[in-house]
Enzyme design. Structure first.
Site, PDB file in Angstrom:
ATOM      1  N   SER A   1       0.842  -1.201   0.000  1.00 37.60           N
ATOM      2  CA  SER A   1       0.000   0.000   0.000  1.00 37.60           C
ATOM      3  C   SER A   1       0.876   1.249   0.000  1.00 37.60           C
ATOM      4  CB  SER A   1      -0.935  -0.005   1.219  1.00 37.60           C
ATOM      5  OG  SER A   1      -0.204  -0.250   2.407  1.00 37.60           O
TER       6      SER A   1
ATOM      7  N   GLU B   1      -9.108  -9.802   3.869  1.00 34.07           N
ATOM      8  CA  GLU B   1      -9.420  -8.387   3.611  1.00 34.07           C
ATOM      9  C   GLU B   1     -10.756  -8.233   2.897  1.00 34.07           C
ATOM     10  OE1 GLU B   1      -6.372  -6.003   1.730  1.00 34.07           O
ATOM     11  OE2 GLU B   1      -7.756  -4.316   1.435  1.00 34.07           O
TER      12      GLU B   1
HETATM   13  O1  KIV Z   1      -0.438  -3.442   1.575  1.00 34.19           O
HETATM   14  C1  KIV Z   1      -0.995  -3.403   2.674  1.00 34.19           C
HETATM   15  O2  KIV Z   1      -0.882  -2.436   3.433  1.00 34.19           O
HETATM   16  C2  KIV Z   1      -1.801  -4.556   3.051  1.00 34.19           C
HETATM   17  C3  KIV Z   1      -2.687  -4.411   4.243  1.00 34.19           C
HETATM   18  C4  KIV Z   1      -3.777  -3.485   3.986  1.00 34.19           C
HETATM   19  C5  KIV Z   1      -3.157  -5.737   4.733  1.00 34.19           C
HETATM   20  O3  KIV Z   1      -1.747  -5.549   2.403  1.00 34.19           O
END
Ligand code: KIV
Length: 289
Positions: free
Chosen positions: A68, A205
């Protein structure tokens, strides 16, 4: 949670080395789930920088350097553009900034799906170059062989099922999953396949709550929910979401602070002080002795 962690007093110009502390191990976290019950839920948040990791470390069991960071740090349109080099640079910073929590690093899109061998080569590089203790990868039963290959060769793996952002082009968006029978069964089967293959945990998720609960009951490994259920064995959020760095708040996020507003107010005050020549004041300037 008992911890020997001491928040160190780094500044933006210095990073003191604290006394070595014992880091939580992946097996210790995995062992929290006994006979399907996790008495103490696992606390996980994302971090992308050393300072962020320092602030979270005392409170978290696991810190995820998630892909992310593509959107949050780099302003990319999705996580698909994130590279192994980005994950290694930020993952190493997170490891340097933490002394207590176990650090998990996301394998970016395109670095593990082709074969178990490709996954091993890249995951081994991630662990060697960051010092982190495990990797996370997306995908269900299709990744089970890879999960077994990695865990049998010394790489602890966290899986990720349900809404898997790297598959946004196949899923067609970021909506909650598991609303149809077929999808619900697939999510539970995916989680079970990863657990059976040796994953120590699986992120669930954006999944409707009864399916998240069913998956948690079906697997022997830990489930870490995000937009899932409080009945999962642990929870994760993107730190910038829960800290209120963004104005738009998705349904699954609880805003624990209002950092966007706090930063905006502070910057407005700084700008006004600079324009009025009231910063720096006498306290912030060096005067001859
Ligand atoms: O990339 C990320 O931050 C994630 C989380 C939201 C689980 O995969």
């Amino acid at each position: 949670m008992s911890t020997t962690f001491q928040l160190d007093t780094s500044t933006s110009r210095s990073h003191p080395t604290p006394t070595p502390l014992r880091r939580v191990t992946i097996p210790a976290i995995r062992q929290r789930k006994v006979d399907g019950v996790t008495a103490e839920p696992v606390v996980m948040l994302t971090a992308y920088t050393a300072r962020q990791a320092q602030l979270l470390d005392e409170h978290c069991d696991l810190i995820l350097c998630g892909d992310s960071l593509g959107q949050v740090i780099y302003g990319l349109p999705s996580s698909l553009q994130v590279t192994l080099e980005m994950m290694i640079a930020h993952g190493a910073a997170v490891v340097r900034g933490s002394y207590h929590a176990a650090v998990v690093i996301d394998m970016p899109f395109g670095t593990y799906e082709a074969s178990p061998q490709q996954a091993f080569t890249n995951a081994a590089r991630v662990l060697a170059e960051t010092g982190a203790g495990s990797v996370k990868l997306e995908g269900g039963a299709a990744m089970a062989e890879t999960v077994a290959f990695l865990t049998q060769r010394g790489i602890p793996v966290m899986g990720h099922v349900g809404l898997t952002p790297q598959a946004v082009n196949v899923l067609g968006g970021y909506n909650a999953r598991g609303r149809s029978d077929v999808e619900a069964k697939k999510i539970v089967a995916d989680a079970k396949a990863l657990s059976d293959a040796g994953a120590y945990a699986v992120v669930i998720e954006g999944v409707v709550e009864p399916i998240a609960i069913a998956a948690t009951k079906a697997v022997s490994c830990l489930t870490i929910g995000i937009g899932a259920s409080a009945q999962c064995d642990g929870q994760v959020l993107v730190t910038e979401d829960m800290m209120g760095m963004f104005e738009r708040v998705p349904r699954f996020v609880k805003r624990y602070a209002a950092m966007a507003e706090t930063i905006s107010e502070a910057v407005a005050q700084y700008a006004a002080d600079v324009r009025a020549r009231s910063f720096p004041g006498i306290e912030q300037t060096y005067q001859p002795k």
